[in-house]
Design an enzyme around this catalytic site. Sequence first.
Site, mmCIF file in Angstrom:
data_model
loop_
_atom_site.group_PDB
_atom_site.id
_atom_site.type_symbol
_atom_site.label_atom_id
_atom_site.label_comp_id
_atom_site.label_asym_id
_atom_site.label_seq_id
_atom_site.Cartn_x
_atom_site.Cartn_y
_atom_site.Cartn_z
ATOM 1 N N ARG A 31 -4.992 -20.463 6.403
ATOM 2 C CA ARG A 31 -6.001 -19.455 6.045
ATOM 3 C C ARG A 31 -7.325 -20.109 5.668
ATOM 4 O O ARG A 31 -8.388 -19.667 6.102
ATOM 5 C CB ARG A 31 -5.470 -18.588 4.902
ATOM 6 C CG ARG A 31 -4.401 -17.615 5.428
ATOM 7 C CD ARG A 31 -3.422 -17.232 4.355
ATOM 8 N NE ARG A 31 -2.490 -16.201 4.790
ATOM 9 C CZ ARG A 31 -1.340 -16.421 5.443
ATOM 10 N NH1 ARG A 31 -0.993 -17.663 5.769
ATOM 11 N NH2 ARG A 31 -0.550 -15.418 5.773
ATOM 12 N N ASP A 319 11.474 -18.298 4.536
ATOM 13 C CA ASP A 319 11.390 -19.687 5.010
ATOM 14 C C ASP A 319 12.364 -20.618 4.273
ATOM 15 O O ASP A 319 12.640 -21.725 4.742
ATOM 16 C CB ASP A 319 9.962 -20.226 4.854
ATOM 17 C CG ASP A 319 8.992 -19.523 5.797
ATOM 18 O OD1 ASP A 319 9.447 -18.954 6.806
ATOM 19 O OD2 ASP A 319 7.783 -19.543 5.521
HETATM 20 C C1 S3P Z 1 3.778 -16.960 7.154
HETATM 21 C C2 S3P Z 1 4.485 -15.784 7.124
HETATM 22 C C3 S3P Z 1 5.913 -15.719 7.453
HETATM 23 C C4 S3P Z 1 6.567 -17.094 7.384
HETATM 24 C C5 S3P Z 1 5.767 -18.147 8.090
HETATM 25 C C6 S3P Z 1 4.386 -18.251 7.469
HETATM 26 C C7 S3P Z 1 2.346 -16.900 6.815
HETATM 27 O O1 S3P Z 1 6.070 -15.212 8.759
HETATM 28 O O2 S3P Z 1 7.870 -17.048 7.902
HETATM 29 O O3 S3P Z 1 6.393 -19.393 7.994
HETATM 30 O O4 S3P Z 1 1.740 -17.954 6.588
HETATM 31 O O5 S3P Z 1 1.797 -15.792 6.773
HETATM 32 P P1 S3P Z 1 6.025 -13.627 9.083
HETATM 33 O O6 S3P Z 1 4.673 -13.114 8.801
HETATM 34 O O7 S3P Z 1 6.384 -13.535 10.541
HETATM 35 O O8 S3P Z 1 7.081 -13.043 8.197
#
Ligand code: S3P
Length: 433
Positions: A31, A319
């Site tokens: 981000r 995760d």
């Molecule tokens: C993430 C959101 C999650 C996570 C990924 C990182 C993020 O995925 O599993 O490792 O940085 O917004 P999802 O948005 O598909 O749940």
Amino acid sequence: MHTATEERIIRPARNVYGSLALPGDKSISHRYGMLAAFAEGVSRFTNFSTGADCASTLACMKALGASVSRLEDGSVEVTGVAGRVTPTESPLDCGNSGSTMRMISGLLAPQEGAFTLIGDASLSRRPMERIRKPLEAMGARLTLTEGHAPLTIQGSPLQAIDYTTPVPSAQVKTCVLLAGLQTPGTTTVREAIRTRDHSELALRAFGATLTRDLDSVSITGPQKLRAINAAVPGDISSAAFFLCAAALFPGSSLVLDALGLNPTRASLLDVLTALGARISVLDLEEKNAELVGTVQVSAPAEGLGSTTISGALAAQLIDELPVLAAIGPYTSGGIRIRDAKELRVKESDRIALVVKNLRAMGAEVEEFEDGLDVPGGQTLHGATIDSGGDHRIAMAFSVAALRAQGDTLIQGSESAAISFPEFFNLLDLIAER
Ligand code: S3P
């Protein structure tokens, strides 16, 4: 297609002991990198994620006109495009990173020009309908390949929407917010389960105004972003491997400094506490609205107990579930995981691979569509582990290997570098043999 992969032998450990500061959080680095590249001015980040995924984000943003450099002291400097990207002839390669592809799509949909996004074999299998739906509802033109990448975006001005995410996903939420940032009117994203809120906090840090409710976030566009300087907190999802490893050995002690403790990410500490681990948090402070602190963990003398992870907790711990499942056999009462169907569409089918690899180590485990039951009180033996090229599977089973009888061979160990290139070196530092 066959890709050559690396292997790594993990020997059992006697104990886990030490003190570390971990590289920057992957979610926050994505981000910060993306917003800095879109903002006006020069941003600088220390402890930026060293993982290949965040490098994919930076490379895409560079291709779109931002300038990105790693300084001698290791910090990352990003000069932003002040709200207008330059379309590229060649496709934007998101590598293995779902976050890059889904979040950048929201950033690009309201821009001028055509963009093609591609990824590696794993990313090209992952569902992208979930971003097409809201972006098309905003008026965007997106073409997928049978619901997947490669995807093309024909950028155009959009309309604000009020969108409820059907599956909890911080990536989809961010995608819509980044489109809303550039779109006149108020865009609202509602979610039944609150997912990680790094985008909301980062957008504010870069000067945007958002309003938040218990289950929704709204942004009124268009708004401009301003460069920031920030230190990225240590990655708690990387820390999870070491925290779980320490929880396995009575007599262990592990201290992790400057660790990100955002409440939408820190449920692992509650789960480990419920399992009996002793955890203390010291020196808690706020940096750019992200909580950061020092965490100390040690294992209970009597061993870990049992727990069930379901509902909102499963989404928030998504995760960390592979490593929790991988230590399940070493608890006394087992670990039950439900409501985690999303695990099947991550970098691999993480339920199938966890089950396969636990069985390879001699464990009894029951598979469900949305989770698994791992009984406790089991003894595992070293085995050959199929990581499926998935970083979290490679690292989860390296942790399980520490308490196994005999050596374990991790196939596809290089995948750890997707989020945590330092993993094996640091594991060797804290694992006493
Ligand atoms: C993430 C959101 C999650 C996570 C990924 C990182 C993020 O995925 O599993 O490792 O940085 O917004 P999802 O948005 O598909 O749940």
